[in-house]
Scaffold this active site. Structure first.
Site, mmCIF file in Angstrom:
data_model
loop_
_atom_site.group_PDB
_atom_site.id
_atom_site.type_symbol
_atom_site.label_atom_id
_atom_site.label_comp_id
_atom_site.label_asym_id
_atom_site.label_seq_id
_atom_site.Cartn_x
_atom_site.Cartn_y
_atom_site.Cartn_z
ATOM 1 N N GLY A 15 -11.334 84.438 7.664
ATOM 2 C CA GLY A 15 -12.367 83.706 8.396
ATOM 3 C C GLY A 15 -12.725 84.376 9.701
ATOM 4 O O GLY A 15 -12.705 83.747 10.765
ATOM 5 N N ALA A 16 -13.094 85.657 9.614
ATOM 6 C CA ALA A 16 -13.270 86.440 10.847
ATOM 7 C C ALA A 16 -14.724 86.852 11.082
ATOM 8 O O ALA A 16 -14.984 87.803 11.813
ATOM 9 C CB ALA A 16 -12.364 87.663 10.818
ATOM 10 N N VAL A 66 -11.288 81.836 0.634
ATOM 11 C CA VAL A 66 -9.839 81.573 0.567
ATOM 12 C C VAL A 66 -9.493 80.395 -0.341
ATOM 13 O O VAL A 66 -8.326 80.203 -0.681
ATOM 14 C CB VAL A 66 -9.222 81.365 1.979
ATOM 15 N N ASN A 92 -6.510 82.039 9.452
ATOM 16 C CA ASN A 92 -7.423 81.402 10.399
ATOM 17 C C ASN A 92 -8.544 80.607 9.720
ATOM 18 O O ASN A 92 -9.008 79.612 10.282
ATOM 19 C CB ASN A 92 -8.034 82.477 11.308
ATOM 20 N N SER A 144 -4.007 73.084 14.586
ATOM 21 C CA SER A 144 -4.883 72.468 15.585
ATOM 22 C C SER A 144 -4.087 71.394 16.321
ATOM 23 O O SER A 144 -3.149 70.824 15.747
ATOM 24 C CB SER A 144 -6.080 71.812 14.889
ATOM 25 N N TYR A 157 -9.051 66.422 8.173
ATOM 26 C CA TYR A 157 -8.761 67.655 8.923
ATOM 27 C C TYR A 157 -7.371 67.569 9.562
ATOM 28 O O TYR A 157 -6.548 68.483 9.428
ATOM 29 C CB TYR A 157 -9.841 67.844 9.993
ATOM 30 N N ALA A 159 -4.848 65.700 8.749
ATOM 31 C CA ALA A 159 -3.773 65.711 7.745
ATOM 32 C C ALA A 159 -3.526 67.130 7.240
ATOM 33 O O ALA A 159 -2.376 67.569 7.087
ATOM 34 C CB ALA A 159 -4.146 64.790 6.585
ATOM 35 N N LYS A 161 -4.134 69.927 8.826
ATOM 36 C CA LYS A 161 -3.576 70.769 9.888
ATOM 37 C C LYS A 161 -2.126 70.389 10.195
ATOM 38 O O LYS A 161 -1.323 71.245 10.576
ATOM 39 C CB LYS A 161 -4.448 70.673 11.143
ATOM 40 N N ILE A 190 -11.860 74.850 21.408
ATOM 41 C CA ILE A 190 -12.242 76.241 21.669
ATOM 42 C C ILE A 190 -13.742 76.381 21.405
ATOM 43 O O ILE A 190 -14.244 75.896 20.383
ATOM 44 C CB ILE A 190 -11.457 77.203 20.735
#
Ligand SMILES: NC(=O)c1ccc[n+]([C@@H]2O[C@H](COP(=O)([O-])OP(=O)(O)OC[C@H]3O[C@@H](n4cnc5c(N)ncnc54)[C@H](OP(=O)(O)O)[C@@H]3O)[C@@H](O)[C@H]2O)c1
Length: 262
Positions: A15-16, A66, A92, A144, A157, A159, A161, A190
């Site tokens: 994920g870059a 992914v 990521n 996160s 989200y 759960a 993370k 961020i």
């Protein structure tokens, strides 16, 4: 400072094409690592690799979703072919949408868990197999603060993370004898394109007092900690989750902006 070096490491960052993953990839490459990067679209990830190469780094870009275990295996194999190995994986790639729990559909829930948790599993199994056979390595997961604390409107989200933090601790034990360290970073808010799109926040424009933890973080703040975890300086750490959501301190470039510099 050689204890903090990542020079010569063969790294994968998922994920870059933008945001935190892009920042991590750029940082690792600048510090001398060979960096393989992916996203769902070749045309989005190519410019990141080209920019890294223009700066004198070594980068390899490949389209890879992914969520697709077969595609992940192909990406890891291609990385090994390109660099001769892989000894660092940064999981990521991730995402979310905002919705109350009762409104999240079966498909919506599965999509987020599939991306965040299963994506991490696919990459860790594929790269981990290679590391186990070739003397070890490092896995760094991106969780996160929402995996550590309640996050109303993001239950799926949070759960997924939280599960990544647990997976980090479990794998650290399972793979300890194989010289694979598994650590995790839990970022606070961020400033990334993903945050702007999902939360509708242009965080840079928020007045300091309304910012989460007094200021918004930047991809570089996460890259700093990932670089440390990927270096020999973190050799006595595994199974840990490092939370990155600090306040500005003297000497920090943001401190001056916020009028906190003495
Ligand atoms: N920003 C924050 O405040 C924050 C806070 C805590 C944790 N995090 C975590 O940090 C990570 C990065 O967040 P971000 O804010 O930088 O996100 P972002 O701006 O939305 O970027 C996400 C990246 O992941 C890629 N991606 C999305 N789905 C993918 C898939 N199925 N397969 C491969 N790549 C995929 C995207 O590329 P394409 O669209 O080109 O596929 C993009 O490069 C995520 O895991 C996120 O949960 C972020």
């Amino acid at each position: 400072m050689s204890r903090f070096s990542v020079d010569g490491r063969n790294a994968i960052v998922t994920g870059a094409s933008q945001g935190i993953g892009k920042g991590i990839a750029e940082r690792l490459a600048e510090a001398g690592a060979n960096v393989a990067i992916c996203s769902r679209a070749q045309e989005r990830v190519d410019p990141v690799a080209e920019a890294i190469e223009e700066e004198g780094g070594t980068a390899f870009a490949m389209e890879c979703n992914v969520r697709d275990a077969d595609a992940v295996e192909e990406f890891v194999d291609a990385t090994v072919e390109e660099f001769g190995g892989v000894d660092l994986l940064v999981n990521n790639a991730g995402g979310e949408f905002v919705a109350d729990f009762e409104e999240i559909s079966e498909n919506g829930w599965k999509a987020i868990v599939d991306l965040n948790l299963h994506g991490t599993r696919h990459c860790t199994q594929a790269a981990g197999e290679y590391m186990r056979e070739n003397g070890g390595g490092d896995v760094i997961n991106i969780s996160s603060v929402n995996g550590q604390h309640p996050c109303p409107g993001e239950s799926h989200y949070g759960a997924s993370k939280a599960a990544i933090i647990d997976l980090t601790e479990t794998l650290a034990v399972e793979w300890a004898e194989e010289e694979i360290a598994v650590n995790c970073v839990a970022p606070g808010l961020i400033q990334t394109p993903g945050v702007a799109e999902t939360l509708g926040i242009d965080a840079d424009e928020m007045p300091p007092r309304e910012r989460v933890d007094r200021r918004i973080g930047y991809a570089e703040d996460i890259a700093d900690v990932v670089q440390f975890l990927a270096s020999p300086a973190a050799a006595f750490m595994t199974g840990e989750t490092v939370t990155v959501k600090g306040v500005p301190r003297a000497g920090n470039s943001m401190a001056e902006d916020l009028g906190l510099e003495d």
